[in-house]
Design an enzyme around this catalytic site. Structure first.
Site: not given
Ligand code: GLC
Length: 818
Positions: A427, A430, A503
């Site tokens: 995650d 980017e 998200d």
């Molecule tokens: C980001 C991710 C999400 C995750 C969060 C906490 O917002 O896109 O899926 O739950 O981080 O890790």
């Protein structure tokens, strides 16, 4: 001696005499202007042979590489010097040894294969492409051009092509907008886009590949440039399509169709396909930010089994870590992770954990210490470390564009894997940085030895992170398939990971958007994709959640996920009737697993997308260019999600041919819209006539019970139709050594008979012995069934005109007659 010494004045005089016209100012470069919008001039020379051709206007150079009969790559060097040829997207560009014809007359240079001609016009260096019928499919509206970037060096590079009145555009990853990109101007720059909105741009991924369809002919452009890149599809000027980037080279692949499917397949030939996922990864995944402590994780696992809702994976979001430090555990919440994961595995659950690229600056944290000692973290131009805040607080970030760093990162998964973790979620890659959004432009990257600032490496950073994760896991797991998921990426990421769309929001608009995004990702080379079912932020009601589960059952990647501040979001959280319907659909997914796995194989081996929007089936029907609700999963099952609250029925377009309503077995004739009832219990699902859909018994998780027989749903057709059925061990790489079974079924029928032939390829023999045939839609009352010359006396005709019987799996020819 003395005579030779000149005084300074004399020196000056001598100089002035020699260099007449030279202005002696303090800054002799005064008045030099940067290059603004310079266009290729008139091409004076063209040379080349085999797969490589060069053209020049005396200063700039254009290279043309013939990759194969359908693909040509164009590259521009504004001052005749090309950059080193390196691409993360196309790891191995091997032009095929084919016959290429090079031709010159006073109008043009022309490079031709059996399928494509590239024309370089002598008047103005315009480049165009035509097919074997001399139909021009793509042509420059301006010569390629560039503009100097005085701040960073290099050039902004531009290409402008003609845009035709009925030309439409598709692809470009997961842009949250209409499926058809005509009229849009879009940017590729990986961006953390929490709760993104319709039309927000850019999002998490950069896929600089689009497909054009004009007058029934498709071609693709893959602009392999990792810098911030821009696309305009007839937006600024209805007659022009442009793409340009803030740096790097104007380098694009022209990919010939004529069908959209051909374009996607060729794109996969360049950038690779997704490896076969472990079969369990096609099951249902349950995620939340976050399941903790251990008791909660166990309760969720128990909830699935008690509610008898199939599920294969449960996720641990950031709270499993100690202070969000990757590769650590919060022992207060999870005192014995190994035991917890093993107990979950006993119940049939895989555990998937999250990792983020931000490594907390903390000298007592071994990962940070090691990374610091070995100089693995990214640095600014003046050698300061790139520091920024993410979940753990102040962080530094591994340079995943450095092969040694990737190797290191990959090795860090050994303990997680030893604890039994089966999948890793990447995650924030980017890369996301709180406040500033991402890294500043001056951050330096190794770029696999080819060097670059963050301007060049930004869009590939996430892909290289998940590559490191995937390759590391693959090494540690030996012959077992890793499962990885990433948020950010660039073209080619499909070689390493599945993706989710980030998200999103619990709204009907996002359900509609998610449906488009998955179709678009699929046709942009990212087959294994899904949305956060239910919507990440906000609260869905039971109806929205159920409609999302229904759509998600037909997303290649099926995972429910929700933000930390939302109410519980498991498939039973909304009570009845929702729980029962959710269960039904998740069960349906498990029944269809062998079909879905076969569609994955068709992707992996042949480069077919898994989800195919209607426009991919009938690109010659202009109206279809604007449809975005219906899609097929593989090529046999057409799905049309319900995207409005309270909807009692909806219109569904069926492509030409005959289709069976999955719920009622009624036959519909395609080529037009049909009105289909949409009670909460169902969404419109149609099966193409002539399909053979293999079906598993419902299980609570993949591998729960040995499979004793496969149900083969055979749908009658009065024309010949092929189906494929792929099977293998489901979790090893043995398929790379041909240890798999690929069965081909051919169905054909007339008013009084139906035949089904089976042939097999591969070295894998499944354990079950037999098939349970369900033949649907026979237009006659069956009297005799013969299989390989033997009569089958034992058959049943059930109420819905379904003929059922059993036979061993090794049959070759089956005939049913009146
Ligand atoms: C980001 C991710 C999400 C995750 C969060 C906490 O917002 O896109 O899926 O739950 O981080 O890790």
């Amino acid at each position: 001696m003395e005579e030779n010494i000149l005084n300074p004045k004399e020196i000056l005089n001598e100089f002035v005499e020699e260099e007449e016209g030279f202005r002696h100012l303090n800054n002799p470069a005064d008045g030099i202007k940067p290059i603004t919008k310079k266009y290729l001039g008139v091409p004076t020379h063209g040379v080349g042979s085999g797969s490589k051709y060069y053209f020049t206007d005396g200063d700039a150079k254009v290279e043309l590489i013939v990759v194969n009969e359908e693909i040509m790559r164009v590259r521009l060097a504004p001052h005749g010097v090309f950059l080193e040829d390196f691409s993360y997207a196309v790891p191995d560009l091997k032009p095929k040894n084919i016959a290429v014809n090079f031709f010159e007359d006073d109008k043009e240079f022309r490079v031709s294969t059996a399928k494509v001609n590239c024309h370089i016009r002598k008047a103005d260096f315009f480049i165009s492409f035509s097919d074997q019928n001399n139909v021009i499919t793509s042509s420059d509206a301006k010569a390629m051009h560039w503009e100097e970037n005085t701040q960073f060096g290099g050039y902004y590079v531009f290409s402008t092509k003609e845009c035709h009145p009925d030309e439409n555009f598709f692809g470009l990853g997961d842009k949250p907008t209409e499926l058809n990109l005509r009229g849009k101007r879009l940017v590729n720059w990986n961006t953390d886009a929490y709760s993104f909105a319709w039309n927000q741009d850019p999002l998490y991924r950069s896929i600089p590949f689009y497909i054009s369809v004009n007058e029934g002919i498709a071609h693709g452009i893959f602009f392999d440039n990792t810098f911030k890149a821009h696309f305009d599809f007839g937006g600024e000027d209805r007659t022009k399509t442009s793409f340009w980037a803030d740096g790097g080279e104007m380098q694009y692949y022209y990919i010939h169709g004529p069908h959209m499917m051909d374009v996607v397949k060729s794109y996969h030939l360049l950038t690779g396909t997704h490896p076969m996922p472990p079969l369990w990864a096609l099951g249902y995944h349950q995620c939340r930010w976050s399941y903790y402590p251990e008791a909660k994780f166990r309760a969720v696992a128990k909830g699935f089994r008690e509610n008898k809702i199939p599920c294969d994976a449960i996720y641990l979001d950031i709270d499993y870590m100690d202070g969000y430090r990757c590769f650590t555990w919060n022992r207060r919440y999870f005192p014995d992770p190994k035991k917890m994961i093993a107990d979950a595995a006993e119940m049939g659950f895989k555990t998937v954990v999250i990792v983020d690229p931000g490594i907390r600056v903390d000298d007592n944290y071994p990962i940070f210490k090691e990374g610091k000692e070995k100089k693995y973290f990214c640095r600014r131009s003046d050698d300061y470390f790139m520091e920024g805040h993410v979940w753990p607080g102040r962080c530094q970030f591994p340079d995943f564009t450095n092969a040694e760093v990737r190797e290191w990162w990959g090795s860090l998964f050994d303990e997680l894997i030893e604890y039994g973790v089966a999948g890793v979620w990447n995650d924030m890659n980017e890369p996301a940085v709180f406040g500033s959004g991402t890294f500043p432009a001056d951050v330096r990257h190794d770029y696999d030895g080819y060097r670059g600032s963050h301007r060049k490496a930004h869009n590939v950073y996430g892909m290289q992170m998940v590559r490191a994760t995937y390759e590391g896991m693959r090494k540690i797991l030996k012959n077992k398939r890793p499962f990885t998921i990433t948020r950010a990426g660039y073209s080619g990421l499909q070689r390493y990971a599945s993706v989710w769309t980030g998200d999103n929001v619990a709204s009907w608009e996002h359900l509609r958007l998610g449906n488009i995004q998955c179709q678009r990702l699929s046709m942009s080379g990212i087959p294994f994709c899904g949305t956060d079912i239910g919507g990440f932020s906000g609260e869905p009601d039971g109806e929205l959640f159920t409609r999302w589960i229904q759509l998600g059952s037909f997303s290649p990647f099926m995972r429910a996920h929700s933000a930390g501040d939302t109410k519980e979001r498991e498939p039973w959280s909304f009570g009845e009737p929702f729980t029962a319907i959710n269960r039904n659909f998740i069960e349906l997914r498990y029944r269809l697993l062998p079909y879905m796995y076969s569609a994955f194989w068709e992707h992996h081996r042949y480069g077919f997308p898994i989800l195919r929007p209607v426009v991919m089936q009938e690109q010659d029907v202009l109206k279809n260019h604007f449809r975005q609700d219906e899609f097929t999963y593989g090529d046999k099952i057409l799905v049309c999600p319900v995207l409005e609250p309270g909807q009692k029925s909806r219109k569904v377009y069926l492509p030409k041919g005959k289709w069976f309503n999955f719920w009622t077995n009624e036959v519909e004739t395609g080529g037009e819209e049909v009105e289909v009832p949409t009670p909460l219990e169902t969404i419109p699902i149609f099966i193409k006539a002539g399909s053979v859909i293999p079906e598993y018994p419902v299980m609570q998780y993949v591998g729960e019970k040995p499979i004793e027989e496969i149900k083969l749903n055979v749908y009658y057709s009065d024309y010949e139709a092929n189906s494929f059925f792929f099977e293998d061990h489901g979790e090893s790489f043995a398929y790379e050594q041909d240890i798999y079974s690929e069965k081909k079924f051919v169905v054909n029928g007339d008013e009084s008979s139906l035949t089904l032939n089976q042939s097999m390829e591969g070295l894998y023999t499944p354990r079950y012995d037999g098939y349970h045939f369900k033949v649907i839609g026979l237009p006659f009352v069956p009297a005799t069934i013969t299989i390989d010359g033997k009569d089958i006396a034992d058959f049943v005709i059930s109420n819905e005109k379904v003929l059922e019987f059993k036979y061993t799996k090794t049959f070759s020819t089956l005939q049913i007659s009146k």
